[in-house]
Design an enzyme around this catalytic site. Sequence first.
Site, PDB file in Angstrom:
ATOM      1  N   HIS A 146       0.822  -1.210   0.000  1.00  0.00           N
ATOM      2  CA  HIS A 146       0.000   0.000   0.000  1.00  0.00           C
ATOM      3  C   HIS A 146       0.866   1.275   0.000  1.00  0.00           C
ATOM      4  CE1 HIS A 146       0.788  -1.569   3.973  1.00  0.00           C
ATOM      5  NE2 HIS A 146       0.779  -0.338   4.445  1.00  0.00           N
TER       6      HIS A 146
HETATM    7  C1  LIG Z   1      14.211  -3.271   2.811  1.00  0.00           C
HETATM    8  C2  LIG Z   1      13.581  -4.605   3.092  1.00  0.00           C
HETATM    9  C3  LIG Z   1      12.988  -5.135   1.772  1.00  0.00           C
HETATM   10  C4  LIG Z   1      14.603  -5.552   3.709  1.00  0.00           C
HETATM   11  O1  LIG Z   1      15.317  -6.245   2.796  1.00  0.00           O
HETATM   12  P1  LIG Z   1      16.530  -7.189   3.200  1.00  0.00           P
HETATM   13  O2  LIG Z   1      17.307  -7.373   1.945  1.00  0.00           O
HETATM   14  O3  LIG Z   1      16.023  -8.411   3.879  1.00  0.00           O
HETATM   15  O4  LIG Z   1      17.413  -6.277   4.195  1.00  0.00           O
HETATM   16  P2  LIG Z   1      17.701  -6.381   5.775  1.00  0.00           P
HETATM   17  O5  LIG Z   1      16.470  -6.655   6.547  1.00  0.00           O
HETATM   18  O6  LIG Z   1      18.876  -7.288   5.975  1.00  0.00           O
HETATM   19  O7  LIG Z   1      18.143  -4.887   6.077  1.00  0.00           O
HETATM   20  C5  LIG Z   1      19.352  -4.354   5.609  1.00  0.00           C
HETATM   21  C6  LIG Z   1      19.599  -3.040   6.339  1.00  0.00           C
HETATM   22  O8  LIG Z   1      18.613  -2.062   5.947  1.00  0.00           O
HETATM   23  C7  LIG Z   1      17.883  -1.556   7.077  1.00  0.00           C
HETATM   24  N1  LIG Z   1      16.500  -1.412   6.657  1.00  0.00           N
HETATM   25  C8  LIG Z   1      15.646  -2.388   6.310  1.00  0.00           C
HETATM   26  N2  LIG Z   1      14.480  -1.880   5.894  1.00  0.00           N
HETATM   27  C9  LIG Z   1      14.591  -0.542   5.982  1.00  0.00           C
HETATM   28  C10 LIG Z   1      13.711   0.535   5.676  1.00  0.00           C
HETATM   29  N3  LIG Z   1      12.496   0.313   5.182  1.00  0.00           N
HETATM   30  N4  LIG Z   1      14.157   1.793   5.881  1.00  0.00           N
HETATM   31  C11 LIG Z   1      15.405   2.034   6.381  1.00  0.00           C
HETATM   32  N5  LIG Z   1      16.304   1.043   6.668  1.00  0.00           N
HETATM   33  C12 LIG Z   1      15.887  -0.225   6.479  1.00  0.00           C
HETATM   34  C13 LIG Z   1      18.068  -2.616   8.142  1.00  0.00           C
HETATM   35  O9  LIG Z   1      17.943  -2.083   9.431  1.00  0.00           O
HETATM   36  C14 LIG Z   1      19.464  -3.109   7.851  1.00  0.00           C
HETATM   37  O10 LIG Z   1      20.367  -2.190   8.367  1.00  0.00           O
HETATM   38  P3  LIG Z   1      21.583  -2.672   9.306  1.00  0.00           P
HETATM   39  O11 LIG Z   1      22.388  -3.595   8.424  1.00  0.00           O
HETATM   40  O12 LIG Z   1      22.283  -1.396   9.641  1.00  0.00           O
HETATM   41  O13 LIG Z   1      20.952  -3.378  10.444  1.00  0.00           O
HETATM   42  C15 LIG Z   1      12.488  -4.567   4.172  1.00  0.00           C
HETATM   43  O14 LIG Z   1      13.035  -4.158   5.407  1.00  0.00           O
HETATM   44  C16 LIG Z   1      11.296  -3.690   3.861  1.00  0.00           C
HETATM   45  O15 LIG Z   1      11.292  -2.492   4.055  1.00  0.00           O
HETATM   46  N6  LIG Z   1      10.250  -4.387   3.394  1.00  0.00           N
HETATM   47  C17 LIG Z   1       8.973  -3.819   3.151  1.00  0.00           C
HETATM   48  C18 LIG Z   1       7.985  -4.471   4.096  1.00  0.00           C
HETATM   49  C19 LIG Z   1       6.612  -3.882   4.025  1.00  0.00           C
HETATM   50  O16 LIG Z   1       6.371  -2.866   3.411  1.00  0.00           O
HETATM   51  N7  LIG Z   1       5.705  -4.538   4.686  1.00  0.00           N
HETATM   52  C20 LIG Z   1       4.342  -4.111   4.732  1.00  0.00           C
HETATM   53  C21 LIG Z   1       3.524  -5.244   5.293  1.00  0.00           C
HETATM   54  S1  LIG Z   1       1.850  -4.763   5.479  1.00  0.00           S
END
Ligand SMILES: CC(C)(COP(=O)(O)OP(=O)(O)OC[C@H]1O[C@@H](n2cnc3c(N)ncnc32)[C@H](O)[C@@H]1OP(=O)(O)O)[C@@H](O)C(=O)NCCC(=O)NCCS
Length: 219
Positions: free
Chosen positions: A103
Site C-alpha cells: 500500500h
Molecule cells: C528493505 C527490506 C525489503 C529488507 O530487505 P533485506 O534485503 O532483507 O534487508 P535487511 O532486513 O537485511 O536490512 C538491511 C539493512 O537495511 C535496514 N532497513 C531495512 N528496511 C529498511 C527501511 N524500510 N528503511 C530504512 N532502513 C531499512 C536494516 O535495518 C538493515 O540495516 P543494518 O544492516 O544497519 O541493520 C524490508 O526491510 C522492507 O522495508 N520491506 C517492506 C515491508 C513492508 O512494506 N511490509 C508491509 C507489510 S503490510
Amino acid sequence: MALMFLTETMRAYRERDPAARSNLEVLLCYPGLHAVMIHGLSSFFWRHRLFTLGRFVSHMGRFLTGIEIHPGATLGRRLIIDHGLGVVIGETAEIGDDVYIYHQVTLGGTSSEHGKRHPTVGSNVIIGAGAKVLGAIDIGEGARIGANAVVVAAVPAGTTVVGIPARPVERSDKKPRFDAYGTPCDPCIDPLLSELDLLRGELTELEKRIASLVRERSF
Ligand SMILES: CC(C)(COP(=O)(O)OP(=O)(O)OC[C@H]1O[C@@H](n2cnc3c(N)ncnc32)[C@H](O)[C@@H]1OP(=O)(O)O)[C@@H](O)C(=O)NCCC(=O)NCCS
C-alpha cells in the site's frame, strides 16, 4: 485468456499471502486483484484510443479500490498489490512479472513532459509500503525497495535499497531475508509447506461447505 490471467493471479495471492485462504476469498476481498482486473478493461479502451472512457473506467477503479492505475500503464503477470490503498501507478510505468507492491506506493513522474516519465520495474521486484519510485528509471529484476524509501535513481538487479534518497544496503547473512510474505526464494522454498498451505485452504473451504449443508438440513 482473461480467465487464465485471473486464475494465475489468484494462485499467486494464495501462494504468497498466508492470509489468503481460498480463491473465493481472494476474488471477493483483495482490492489489488480488483484494481488489476479493472485496469484490464481501462487499458483495452486506452489501446483502442477511447481515452476518456479508459480514464473513466480507471477512475471508477480508483473509487472502488483506492488504487489508481493509469490505463496507459503496462502491468506484467501475477502482479500483487497487497492492501493497496493509496497506490498510484503512472501512465508510462511498466511493471514486469511477479512484482509485489504494498500500500501507499507511488510509481510516479518527476516532470510534466510528455513521453516516458515513469519507472520501469523488472520482474520479481518487491516494493515496500509507502515507497515512492520517481522518474523514468529502471528497477532491476529481483530488487527490493524498503518501506518508505524514495527512489530517484536506477536500482541494479537483486539490490536492496532503503531510505531517502534510497541507497543500497548490504544484507547481513545472519538475518532472515525479507520476502514479501511467502515469496519463494532459491534456498528457502519448501514445496511441502506450500502444498500443505494449499491443502489447509481447501480443508477450510470444505469445512465451511459442510457446516452450511448441516445448517440447511437442520431447517
Ligand atoms: C528493505 C527490506 C525489503 C529488507 O530487505 P533485506 O534485503 O532483507 O534487508 P535487511 O532486513 O537485511 O536490512 C538491511 C539493512 O537495511 C535496514 N532497513 C531495512 N528496511 C529498511 C527501511 N524500510 N528503511 C530504512 N532502513 C531499512 C536494516 O535495518 C538493515 O540495516 P543494518 O544492516 O544497519 O541493520 C524490508 O526491510 C522492507 O522495508 N520491506 C517492506 C515491508 C513492508 O512494506 N511490509 C508491509 C507489510 S503490510
